[in-house]
Design a protein around this motif. Structure first.
Motif, short mmCIF file in Angstrom:
data_model
loop_
_atom_site.label_atom_id
_atom_site.label_comp_id
_atom_site.label_asym_id
_atom_site.label_seq_id
_atom_site.Cartn_x
_atom_site.Cartn_y
_atom_site.Cartn_z
N HIS A 139 38.30 34.20 31.38
CA HIS A 139 39.67 33.70 31.25
C HIS A 139 40.20 34.02 29.85
O HIS A 139 39.69 33.55 28.85
CB HIS A 139 39.69 32.17 31.47
N GLU B 167 40.64 37.65 33.22
CA GLU B 167 41.42 36.92 34.23
C GLU B 167 42.53 36.15 33.49
O GLU B 167 42.25 35.41 32.54
CB GLU B 167 40.53 35.94 35.00
N HIS C 122 46.29 33.18 39.33
CA HIS C 122 45.31 33.87 38.49
C HIS C 122 45.32 35.36 38.83
O HIS C 122 45.21 35.72 39.99
CB HIS C 122 43.90 33.31 38.71
N HIS D 259 42.05 34.61 44.51
CA HIS D 259 41.94 33.37 45.32
C HIS D 259 43.27 32.68 45.67
O HIS D 259 43.52 31.54 45.25
CB HIS D 259 40.99 32.38 44.63
ZN LIG Z 1 40.61 32.02 38.89
#
Ligand SMILES: [Zn+2]
Ligand SMILES: [Zn+2]
Length: 305
Positions: free
Chosen positions: A48, A67, A80, A118
């Motif tokens: 992240h 990400e 994301h 996701h």
């Molecule tokens: Zn994620």
């Protein structure tokens, strides 16, 4: 062009994984060893807001990635974005995250290939992203989201975007944070000219791959009237091609044939070769193979309108 035609090597890729550079359990060099031992050829580390650039080894090619968070239209949702092959370090915004469209454009401008992660776990509606310019694809499968809350399979979102007329590719990933517990369940088979970062990123930009949590898809041949699939032993093989359309072959006791013909079975009666009828004027087509353990493989769209 399809990954099942032409030349190139098949590379088993882990394209979404975290280290101690964000919220993962293993330091980068241990994550590399972990995926190397598990038999993967390529690992994209996607911490992240940190671009983790760990050296490749003889066996596994490591692609620096990250990400990033973005705000999906309507401002209610945190999206994301997996930035594969990012060439520069991202900077975490001090206040608000940028809109999805801006984040996707920034990733592409800086050498990366942007995929939306996701969508089911994030609670995104398909219309929040299907028109996003430059977005290459989504994750059809995310292992961590499945293991944590059962929201790993985003194939319905993918179908909605394809039916809307948007060509979108789809990865299968682990999104591993606890290697050993949430790793080695999913991978993306990339067909690349060679095992280099440039070749893998090019294949990811152009859909030259398929995702899997188990089954192997050995060949797919598309003609005007049908789709021929050879695969590892399957309980079902399905052609998704829009609402009320499609075809499916089912192994098993009654083996219902929905616009399909099984051409070969293994000694347990599972399907290894099948012909699926291609519906007239179907807006798109993609194939899904499911085995008798419930694992699946997903081709990218074989055609779009
Ligand atoms: Zn994620
Ligand atoms: Zn993640």
């Amino acid at each position: 062009m399809s990954p099942f035609d032409g030349d190139g090597v098949w590379l088993r890729c882990a394209l979404h994984a975290h280290t101690t550079n964000s919220d993962g359990d293993l330091p980068p060099r241990h994550l590399v060893r972990h995926y190397e031992s598990a038999g993967y050829d390529v690992l994209a580390i996607t911490d992240h807001w940190v671009r983790t650039a760990e050296p490749s080894t003889k066996r596994i090619l490591v692609i620096p990635s990250a990400e990033l968070n973005a705000i999906a239209p309507t401002r209610e949702h945190d999206a994301h974005v997996v930035a594969l092959g990012l060439a520069v370090d991202p900077v975490l915004p001090e206040n608000e995250f940028a809109p999805l469209e801006q984040v996707v454009a920034w990733v592409a401008e800086n050498g990366g290939v942007p995929y939306l992660a996701h969508t089911y776990w994030s609670g995104l509606r398909t219309e929040q992203w299907w028109n996003c310019p430059g977005l290459v694809g989504v994750e059809v499968w995310n292992t961590a989201c499945e293991l944590e809350v059962g929201r790993g399979d985003a194939s319905i979102h993918w179908d909605e975007a394809l039916e809307h007329g948007r060509t979108v590719y789809a990865l299968a990933t682990d999104d591993s944070h606890r290697p050993g517990f949430d790793s080695g369940f999913a991978w993306t088979w990339v067909r690349a000219h060679e095992k280099t970062q440039e070749a893998v990123l090019e294949a990811l930009r152009t859909g030259m791959f398929y995702g899997s949590t188990g089954p192997e898809i050995r060949s797919v041949a598309v003609s005007d009237g049908d789709v021929l699939v050879h695969c590892s032993p399957a309980a079902s093989v399905t052609l998704y091609s829009g609402r009320c359309h499609g075809a499916r072959a089912n192994a098993g006791r009654l083996g219902y044939a929905g616009h399909s013909e099984i051409l070969e079975r293994d000694d347990r009666g599972l399907i290894t070769s099948v012909r699926l009828s291609r519906p007239f004027k179907a807006p798109y087509g993609r194939v899904e193979v499911a085995d008798d353990k419930g694992t699946k493989a997903w081709t990218n769209p074989l055609w779009t309108a």
